[in-house]
Design an enzyme around this catalytic site. Structure first.
Site, PDB file in Angstrom:
ATOM      1  N   HIS A  25      -7.796  -5.305   0.798  1.00  0.00           N
ATOM      2  CA  HIS A  25      -6.582  -4.537   1.072  1.00  0.00           C
ATOM      3  C   HIS A  25      -5.760  -5.084   2.235  1.00  0.00           C
ATOM      4  O   HIS A  25      -4.549  -5.232   2.146  1.00  0.00           O
ATOM      5  CB  HIS A  25      -6.968  -3.086   1.362  1.00  0.00           C
ATOM      6  CG  HIS A  25      -5.838  -2.126   1.180  1.00  0.00           C
ATOM      7  ND1 HIS A  25      -5.259  -1.894  -0.046  1.00  0.00           N
ATOM      8  CD2 HIS A  25      -5.159  -1.352   2.049  1.00  0.00           C
ATOM      9  CE1 HIS A  25      -4.282  -1.025   0.090  1.00  0.00           C
ATOM     10  NE2 HIS A  25      -4.190  -0.675   1.354  1.00  0.00           N
ATOM     11  N   SER A  72       0.806  -1.214   0.000  1.00  0.00           N
ATOM     12  CA  SER A  72       0.000   0.000   0.000  1.00  0.00           C
ATOM     13  C   SER A  72       0.850   1.280   0.000  1.00  0.00           C
ATOM     14  O   SER A  72       1.574   1.541  -0.955  1.00  0.00           O
ATOM     15  CB  SER A  72      -0.950  -0.070   1.198  1.00  0.00           C
ATOM     16  OG  SER A  72      -1.886   0.947   1.146  1.00  0.00           O
TER      17      SER A  72
END
Ligand SMILES: *[C@@H]1O[C@H](CO)[C@@H](O)[C@H](O)[C@H]1NC(C)=O
Ligand SMILES: *[C@@H]1O[C@H](CO)[C@@H](O)[C@H](O)[C@H]1NC(C)=O
Ligand SMILES: *[C@@H]1O[C@H](CO)[C@@H](O)[C@H](O)[C@H]1NC(C)=O
Length: 394
Positions: A369, A165
């Site tokens: 995620h 990320s």
């Protein structure tokens, strides 16, 4: 968002209710919630060295090293995280897997988290200047210092990087603004890479819309740091997400709504460990920079407003990072159910990078995620891809 608003209210009232209630609820904080990286590594079979790295602008961050005979791999966490994330799944964690394979594993941290809250001259609790950074500085200074230090310690000319990320966001900052660093990284494995940040899920989109108002309010209150250990908002989060507490399920629902729902990837028990270890401290400017990029749809430097932009950048708009300068090999992996690094944003990123050697969605449709670090199925869906990539390109 509700959480942040509630936190601010708490901050204003200065209530100590949070601490007392969380004590009273008497939850059993099992071991892993409190262990630091070195302790977690030892528990799962490896001894780690702690190395202090000083950045060019004076921040002091701890990098953990698990020595191995193969090439160095530097692993860096996402926003608000810490190196500990890579060990929370115990024996099937990424770091354990890499160490078992014999790689020389380096686990980074970035400024502002619990292992990066020191500076040669600034006091994070007193000097606002300490918190004057976003992922731009994390890339330009922290990644740079960590890469140089690992190369110096190992006497290698290149290392391999794995980022999740924001770690990818900030690495792209470094590789596009200091292109000479492309020669120092061989393979970059980008997990749920964030660069373009529009076209995200509904929960985050709503937050992004009200973001500017919230940030102005935080400015007004003089708050620059969020979710540090023992902060009111962190304690509140822990309380609201306590197993068995009335808001427990709601808390998980909010997470799913923002980041994507893969309920059997992260079981309720494990969620408690995450909430304890994460978030580990983040600057307001980091969030604000993401908010700007989400609103503009452009992967660009921090927007200070027209006048200051002209002064700093010489243009009224902040300049976009030039991704054609990222010539190092990039392997991108994403989740089809990721509401942050969405498939469309990752595909757009892949088209903007000149040297993409691999783009792949994780085979589980619900993969989201946070699964890249925390899913109980990382051994089944993720680790094999990573070790195969390393064997092929390293
Ligand atoms: C808390 O958890 C630990 C380890 O998981 C366990 O040994 C202990 O008995 C638990 N304590 C209580 C009060 O449940
Ligand atoms: C981790 O914990 C050990 C004690 O078990 C301590 O010696 C060490 O300094 C700690 N490291 C960090 C970086 O907090
Ligand atoms: C971006 O970098 C490429 C490669 O160095 C260069 O050809 C191009 O002109 C740059 N674009 C901008 C807008 O600066």
């Amino acid at each position: 968002m509700i959480l942040i608003v509630v936190c601010i209210l708490f901050q204003i009232i200065g209530s100590n209710l949070v601490e007392s209630v969380s004590e009273a609820s008497g939850r059993n904080i099992s071991e892993d919630k409190r262990l630091n990286f070195t302790e977690l590594a030892r528990k799962y079979g490896f001894s780690a060295e702690e190395i202090e790295v000083e950045t060019e602008d004076g921040y002091l961050i701890t990098v953990f090293h698990i020595p191995g005979n193969k090439k160095p791999v530097l692993v860096v966490h996402g926003m608000g995280g810490s190196s500990n994330s890579w060990l929370l799944r115990g024996k099937k964690s990424l770091v354990v897997e890499l160490a078992k394979e014999g790689y020389d594993v380096w686990c980074g941290n970035v400024r502002g988290n619990k292992y990066g809250k020191r500076h040669v001259s600034l006091d994070p609790d007193k000097d606002n200047k300490f918190w004057d950074f976003s992922w731009h500085e994390i890339g330009l200074y922290d990644w740079r210092a960590m890469i140089d230090r690992v190369l110096k310690e190992t006497k290698e000319s290149k290392l391999n990087a794995i980022g999740h990320s924001q770690a990818v966001t900030s690495l792209l900052v470094l590789l596009s603004t200091k292109p000479e660093y492309n020669d120092k990284v061989n393979l970059n494995i980008a997990l749920a890479p964030v660069a373009y940040f529009n076209n995200i899920g509904p929960g985050l989109t709503e937050m992004i819309k009200v973001g500017p108002i919230i940030f102005n309010f935080l400015d007004y209150l003089g708050i620059n740091e969020l979710f540090s250990e023992n902060s009111i908002e962190k304690n509140l989060l822990k309380l609201l997400c306590t197993e068995g507490f009335i808001t427990d399920a709601f808390c998980r629902e909010v997470m799913y709504y923002w980041f994507g729902n893969d309920a059997d990837g992260i079981e309720p028990d494990f969620f408690r460990i995450i909430i304890e270890q994460h978030p580990a401290g983040v600057s307001k400017k980091t969030l604000r920079h993401f908010n700007q990029v989400a609103l503009s749809g452009s992967f660009a430097q921090f927007d200070y407003g027209v006048e200051k932009n002209k002064f700093i950048y010489g243009t009224s708009e902040p300049p976009a990072y030039n991704l054609s300068k990222v010539t190092a090999k990039m392997a991108l992996m994403y989740g089809e159910n990721d509401l942050v690094a969405t498939p469309s944003n990752v595909e757009r990123l892949a088209r903007s990078l000149p040297n993409v050697v691999y783009v792949k969605a994780v085979e589980k449709k619900e993969w989201t995620h946070t699964d890249f670090t925390w899913s109980r199925e990382i051994d089944k869906y993720l680790l094999g891809h990573i070790t195969r990539l390393l064997r092929k390109y390293v």
